[in-house]
Write a protein that holds these residues in place. Structure first.
Motif, PDB file in Angstrom:
ATOM      1  N   CYS A 125      -6.794  -1.322   0.463  1.00  0.00           N
ATOM      2  CA  CYS A 125      -5.518  -0.849   1.026  1.00  0.00           C
ATOM      3  C   CYS A 125      -5.398  -1.257   2.494  1.00  0.00           C
ATOM      4  O   CYS A 125      -6.396  -1.440   3.173  1.00  0.00           O
TER       5      CYS A 125
ATOM      6  N   ILE B 119      -8.542   4.898  -1.320  1.00  0.00           N
ATOM      7  CA  ILE B 119      -7.828   6.166  -1.331  1.00  0.00           C
ATOM      8  C   ILE B 119      -7.765   6.713  -2.755  1.00  0.00           C
ATOM      9  O   ILE B 119      -7.658   5.960  -3.714  1.00  0.00           O
TER      10      ILE B 119
ATOM     11  N   THR C  74       0.853  -1.194   0.000  1.00  0.00           N
ATOM     12  CA  THR C  74       0.000   0.000   0.000  1.00  0.00           C
ATOM     13  C   THR C  74       0.891   1.248   0.000  1.00  0.00           C
ATOM     14  O   THR C  74       0.650   2.208  -0.752  1.00  0.00           O
ATOM     15  N   GLU C  75       1.946   1.229   0.810  1.00  0.00           N
ATOM     16  CA  GLU C  75       2.846   2.395   0.879  1.00  0.00           C
ATOM     17  C   GLU C  75       3.555   2.624  -0.449  1.00  0.00           C
ATOM     18  O   GLU C  75       3.638   3.758  -0.944  1.00  0.00           O
TER      19      GLU C  75
ATOM     20  N   THR D   4       0.421   9.561   4.418  1.00  0.00           N
ATOM     21  CA  THR D   4      -0.416  10.377   3.526  1.00  0.00           C
ATOM     22  C   THR D   4      -0.486  11.823   4.031  1.00  0.00           C
ATOM     23  O   THR D   4      -0.528  12.756   3.233  1.00  0.00           O
TER      24      THR D   4
ATOM     25  N   SER E  53       1.666   9.118  -6.113  1.00  0.00           N
ATOM     26  CA  SER E  53       1.747  10.540  -5.760  1.00  0.00           C
ATOM     27  C   SER E  53       2.526  11.334  -6.809  1.00  0.00           C
ATOM     28  O   SER E  53       2.363  12.538  -6.933  1.00  0.00           O
TER      29      SER E  53
ATOM     30  N   ILE F 265      -5.731   9.468  -5.163  1.00  0.00           N
ATOM     31  CA  ILE F 265      -4.478  10.236  -5.197  1.00  0.00           C
ATOM     32  C   ILE F 265      -4.359  10.937  -6.545  1.00  0.00           C
ATOM     33  O   ILE F 265      -4.419  10.290  -7.589  1.00  0.00           O
TER      34      ILE F 265
ATOM     35  N   TRP G 174      -8.612   9.846   1.718  1.00  0.00           N
ATOM     36  CA  TRP G 174      -9.149   8.525   2.071  1.00  0.00           C
ATOM     37  C   TRP G 174     -10.636   8.612   1.810  1.00  0.00           C
ATOM     38  O   TRP G 174     -11.340   9.416   2.428  1.00  0.00           O
TER      39      TRP G 174
ATOM     40  N   ILE H 132      -4.465  13.951  -1.678  1.00  0.00           N
ATOM     41  CA  ILE H 132      -4.757  12.561  -1.301  1.00  0.00           C
ATOM     42  C   ILE H 132      -5.979  12.559  -0.400  1.00  0.00           C
ATOM     43  O   ILE H 132      -6.038  13.318   0.560  1.00  0.00           O
TER      44      ILE H 132
ATOM     45  N   ILE I 227       1.025   4.069  -2.870  1.00  0.00           N
ATOM     46  CA  ILE I 227       0.656   5.455  -2.570  1.00  0.00           C
ATOM     47  C   ILE I 227       1.776   6.411  -3.006  1.00  0.00           C
ATOM     48  O   ILE I 227       1.541   7.437  -3.648  1.00  0.00           O
TER      49      ILE I 227
END
Ligand code: UD1
Length: 420
Positions: A189, A217, A170-171, A199, A178, A219, A211, A209, A174
């Motif tokens: 996620c 999420i 997930t990280e 985030t 981005s 982005i 949620w 971003i 993200i």
């Protein structure tokens, strides 16, 4: 090799101040790769994994400075082109290093990152990381133990459902999204508070971003990012570890610098086990607990009970009046501490992914071996509650994630020392 010598049965009391979160700092540092402007990160925990990540960023050419005293990191990469290769020797001790794959690929259109390999708690695959990056437009192959990723046009935003919940994937997704062109929607996620901290950091750099659901999420990627100043959230797992220490041998132990609402699950389970806890706004107090009741817990992604506290709560369960049960749902080999706890007098049986803890048992000191980060701290907890002297070997595991563990405990009257 360094070891910890613990003499048990001393009541601990006083205040323990919780450090910044290791698991939030690591992805935040990885995300710094996206930004050319000044970055200031405060409340950085001085632990081995963070130092390894700083080394990794230095290795790729980042202008990064760590102030040990102020626990502050400054990064400024104006006009710097970073290297895009992360070698094996920097990733072999810290599997989280793979989260630099997404930002390198997104910003420089190519990355070569060593495959993390297995570890004591399981095989640690990266298929979900690669799945999302491929969906964002990366071409990826594995060669000579490295993940080799590239994209000719740059990553492009997309709607992606992660095949299963993974914190690291997930990280990576993200951070990569981005800097990608267009909008990315990620679903299924992981929603650990450390990911929310990431985030928040990215938002401060100017990325939009949101949620839009518990595990969803949105982005909108951006390439020109602003300077940012961020204070890392408190360490949830360090907090849980000391709360359990308080439940085991505490007599009015205060845990400060936290947000108890983030620890809702842990607090509610401990209260059900009979632990007396007074919750305040940014701290909590654990009182002397006389009778511990057995419990059944299963480890789950947040907001469930964390796998990173499973070994520690197991020690408390050895004190419960009856049989407790733990089902480990996240990692396949995460009961490595059980044979060592049994050597100290615990009665724990493992059946597949489930452990049965027969209590109450009086633990005895012994010379034991740490196998991973959280297993090692569970042996320290066992030592603190045991009859006599416990020696915990291989404390380098512990130093990966706990800042000044023995100093913090000693300040609360525990008898614990480090020896060579
Ligand atoms: C992070 C935490 C770690 C914690 C774990 C679970 C950091 C630095 N580490 O690790 O402390 O124990 O979350 O809360 O934040 N998986 C796959 N394929 C993948 C990725 C994961 O099958 O590509 C599996 C793993 O083997 C594991 C499960 O998914 O069984 C969860 O792993 P994941 O959430 O990714 O953990 P990490 O990010 O490695």
């Amino acid at each position: 090799m360094e070891k910890l010598v613990v003499r048990g049965k001393r009541k601990i009391s006083g205040v323990i101040k919780i450090s910044g979160s290791k698991n939030a700092t690591l992805p935040i540092l990885a995300a710094s790769i996206l930004n050319k402007n000044k970055i200031e990160i405060n409340r950085v925990p001085i632990v081995k994994d963070v130092l390894t990540m700083v080394e990794l960023l230095k290795h790729i050419g980042s202008n990064i400075k760590l102030d040990f005293k102020k626990k502050r990191i400054l990064i400024h990469n104006k006009n710097r082109i970073l290297k895009t290769t992360a070698p094996y020797n920097l990733l072999k001790t810290m599997r989280a290093g793979v989260i630099i794959l997404g930002p390198l690929l997104s910003r420089f259109k190519k990355a070569k990152v060593s495959l993390p390999g297995g570890c004591a708690i399981g095989s640690r695959p990266v298929d979900i990381h690669l799945f999302v990056l491929k969906k964002l437009g990366a071409k990826i192959k594995i060669k000579n133990g490295y993940i080799i990723a590239k994209t000719t046009k740059g990553l492009i935003g997309k709607k992606i459902k992660l095949p299963s919940v993974s914190v690291g994937a997930t990280e990576n997704a993200i951070i990569a999204a981005s800097y990608a062109k267009g909008t990315t929607y990620l679903s299924n996620c992981a929603c650990e508070p450390e990911i929310k901290d990431l985030t928040n950091f990215l938002k401060k750099m100017g990325i939009k971003i949101n949620w839009i659901g518990e595990r969803k999420i949105k982005i909108s990627g951006k390439q020109n990012l602003k300077s940012v100043n961020h204070k890392v959230m408190f360490d949830r797992i360090e907090s849980g570890t000391f709360i359990i220490a308080g439940a085991l041998i505490g007599n009015k132990l205060k845990i400060s610098g936290i947000e108890p609402k983030i620890l809702k699950k842990e607090i509610s389970i401990l209260k059900k086990m009979g632990v007396k806890i007074k919750v305040n706004k940014s701290d909590l107090i654990i009182f002397k607990s006389n009778k511990i009741k057995p419990a059944y817990i299963k480890t789950e992604p947040y907001p469930g009970f964390p796998t990173d506290l499973q070994a520690q709560i197991m020690v408390l369960m050895t004190k419960a009046n009856g049989v407790s049960k733990i089902k480990e749902n996240i990692f396949e080999k995460r009961f490595m501490h059980v044979p060592e706890l049994n050597r100290m007098g615990a009665k724990i049986k493992i059946f597949g992914d489930t452990s049965f803890i027969y209590g109450p048992q009086q633990l005895n000191g012994a010379e034991v071996m740490a196998t991973d980060l959280r297993a090692s701290v569970s042996l320290v907890l066992a030592g603190l509650s045991a009859g006599d002297k416990t020696i915990v070997n291989r404390v380098y595991h512990l130093d990966r994630g706990y800042e000044k563990l023995e100093t913090k405990l000693r300040n609360c009257k525990a008898n614990i020392f480090r020896k060579n």
